[in-house]
Structures are given as structure tokens and as C-alpha cells.
Design a protein around this motif. Structure first.
Motif, PDB file in Angstrom:
ATOM      1  N   THR A  52      -1.331 -32.527  14.155  1.00  0.00           N
ATOM      2  CA  THR A  52      -1.369 -31.321  13.321  1.00  0.00           C
ATOM      3  C   THR A  52       0.006 -31.063  12.706  1.00  0.00           C
ATOM      4  O   THR A  52       0.114 -30.667  11.533  1.00  0.00           O
ATOM      5  CB  THR A  52      -1.844 -30.107  14.150  1.00  0.00           C
ATOM      6  N   GLN A  97      -7.952 -26.643  11.413  1.00  0.00           N
ATOM      7  CA  GLN A  97      -8.688 -26.670  12.677  1.00  0.00           C
ATOM      8  C   GLN A  97      -9.350 -25.301  12.945  1.00  0.00           C
ATOM      9  O   GLN A  97     -10.455 -25.238  13.427  1.00  0.00           O
ATOM     10  CB  GLN A  97      -7.716 -27.014  13.802  1.00  0.00           C
ATOM     11  N   ASP A 173      -8.023 -31.242   9.352  1.00  0.00           N
ATOM     12  CA  ASP A 173      -7.696 -31.283  10.774  1.00  0.00           C
ATOM     13  C   ASP A 173      -8.990 -31.142  11.568  1.00  0.00           C
ATOM     14  O   ASP A 173      -9.573 -30.067  11.609  1.00  0.00           O
ATOM     15  CB  ASP A 173      -6.716 -30.152  11.107  1.00  0.00           C
TER      16      ASP A 173
HETATM   17 MG   LIG Z   1      -4.055 -30.645  16.397  1.00  0.00          MG
END
Ligand SMILES: [Mg+2]
Ligand SMILES: Nc1ncnc2c1ncn2[C@@H]1O[C@H](COP(=O)(O)OP(=O)(O)O)[C@@H](O)[C@H]1O
Length: 243
Positions: A52, A97, A173
Motif C-alpha cells: 500500500t 482498500q 488496492d
Molecule cells: Mg495494504
């Protein structure tokens, strides 16, 4: 396979740490990474290895400590925050995410945001948003707010939003983490189609071996470093042994 050999993203020797003293974490320890236009590129590796963080510096949403980053022929080093933000708004789409949908807006309004920011009129933006929601299987949900949807449905709204202004670089992500297998494959088909248009590319961080088969290349990270870059026979072997 890749339709072009132009470099879309080039990262050289990038380091990034968080915190100071005893609480310091070195998230990136000198990462080299590159991706080509026309490519769907997966970044894989265990939780906490820096995936990330890498996406965030490439997207220009996080400062880094050292190293060089070039995105779509533009060097991010030394650019002002305002210039990076303008560049990102025009050329880069994200699927985070945590989705980052705006809770007070309907799904159609959420998907319209990048189009409005790029100068489209509201009516046209909302028509395009409704089409995209249909493509991701949410034709009936346009007037709902994100909190009225399941996690998988919210993820699909985030995907529609990221695709809406046809960004040249799409950064995702874990885009299939909240999706069942069939929906995950539908979404990957959409992302693969977006990746293979001329001048475009898609980078996806994932834990999900079900989608490895869509990759043109896989970069493997471990503990803040890139340990393998796989394509061709090595990629096929990796996919066979990790599915
Ligand atoms: Mg991550
Ligand atoms: N904002 C932050 N503050 C402090 N530590 C962070 C922050 N973001 C990430 N880290 C740490 O950096 C490392 C890499 O994190 P991350 O890039 O999120 O990994 P991944 O996405 O591969 O799970 C981890 O040890 C994580 O705890």
C-alpha cells in the motif's frame, strides 16, 4: 500481453519510513519497480511488506524519503503538491482498500465526482455514472447511499468511480477482497480491458491468487523490498504453483 513497451511507471531506489526512534518502521527499503503501458501488473506479498505504501507514493498521495518516481513520463520529484494533485485528478484513478466513498452522496453522485472534476456537465456525468454502475452489476443501486450497500457492492461502486474518467493509470488496492468469486472475475475482466487500451495501465495490489491469471507481470515484495519480477514462463510457473 502488453501491446506496447513504453514505460508507464518507473520507481528507482525509493525509501519510506514512518515514525521516529523506537517506533520507526521502514516500509520501503529501496524499491525498484516499473510497469509498461498496456499492462496489467500485480504486486503481491505478505501483509505489512509495503504494498500500500508503494501504491501511495506512485499515486502521489504520500511523500517518500529518497529515490526517483516517474509516472506517465512526468517526474514526481520536485513537483509541488498542487501540481501533483492536478496531475492525479486528470490521469490517475484509484480503488482504495477502504473504498473512500463519500457517505452523503448517492452511488451515482459518487461515481460522477471524477467526471465533474474533469469538466463534464452534471447530466452527462450522471448518465455515464449510471452506465458504469450497470456494468458493475449495480443498475438498481444508483440512488442509494454507500452505507445502504454491502461491502462487495461498495467495492464495485469504488471500481466504477475509478474507471469513470478513463484514467491512463489505474491503481487498485485489493480490489477483489470483498467480492465473491464470480463478481471478482467480472471486475477483473473490466480492469483487464481498461489496462490493455493503448497508453493505459493498471497496477493491482492483491492477496487473491484467484486473479493471478489476469497478470501480464507480477512483482513480488517482501519486507519493504522487491524480491521477484515475473513474466513469461517464470510468471506461468509462479501462477501454477501459487493457485
Ligand atoms: Mg495494504
Ligand atoms: N501511516 C503509517 N504509520 C506508521 N506505520 C505505517 C503507516 N502505514 C504503513 N505503516 C507500516 O509500514 C509497513 C508497510 O505497510 P503497508 O504498505 O500498509 O503494507 P501492505 O500494504 O503490504 O500490507 C507496515 O509495517 C505498516 O505497519
Amino acid at each position: 500481453m502488453s501491446s506496447s513497451n513504453s514505460i508507464a511507471v518507473q520507481v528507482r531506489g525509493v525509501t519510506k519510513s514512518f515514525g521516529i526512534g523506537d517506533s520507526r518502521t521502514v516500509a520501503l527499503k529501496g524499491v525498484d519497480f516499473s510497469t509498461r503501458e498496456g499492462e496489467l501488473h500485480l504486486v503481491v506479498g505478505p501483509s505489512g511488506c509495503g504494498k500500500t505504501t508503494l501504491l501511495s507514493v506512485v499515486a502521489g498521495t504520500l511523500d517518500w524519503d529518497a529515490g526517483e518516481i516517474e509516472v506517465l513520463g512526468t517526474r514526481l520529484n520536485g513537483m509541488t503538491k498542487g501540481a501533483v494533485t492536478a496531475f492525479r485528478g486528470k490521469h490517475v484513478g484509484f480503488i482504495f482498500q477502504q473504498f473512500n466513498l463519500i457517505p452523503t452522496l448517492t452511488c451515482i453522485e459518487n461515481v460522477s465526482v471524477p467526471l465533474l472534476l474533469n469538466g463534464h456537465h452534471r447530466g452527462e456525468a450522471e448518465r455515464r455514472a449510471a452506465e458504469l454502475l450497470t456494468t458493475v452489476g449495480l443498475a438498481e443501486k444508483g440512488r442509494k447511499r454507500p452505507t445502504e450497500l454491502s461491502g462487495g457492492q461498495q467495492q464495485r461502486v469504488a471500481i466504477a468511480r475509478a474507471l469513470s474518467h478513463e484514467p491512463r493509470l489505474l491503481i487498485c488496492d485489493e480490489p477483489t477482497s470483498a467480492l465473491d468469486s464470480a463478481t471478482g472475475h467480472q471486475i477483473m475482466e473490466l480492469l483487464a480491458t481498461a489496462a490493455r487500451k493503448p497508453g493505459r495501465c493498471v497496477i493491482i495490489v492483491t492477496h487473491d491468487p484467484r486473479i493471478y491469471g489476469y497478470a501480464d507481470r507480477i512483482t513480488v515484495m517482501e519486507d519493504g523490498r522487491v524480491t521477484q519480477v515475473l513474466e513469461g514462463d517464470a510468471l506461468r510457473h509462479y501462477i501454477e504453483t501459487h493457485q
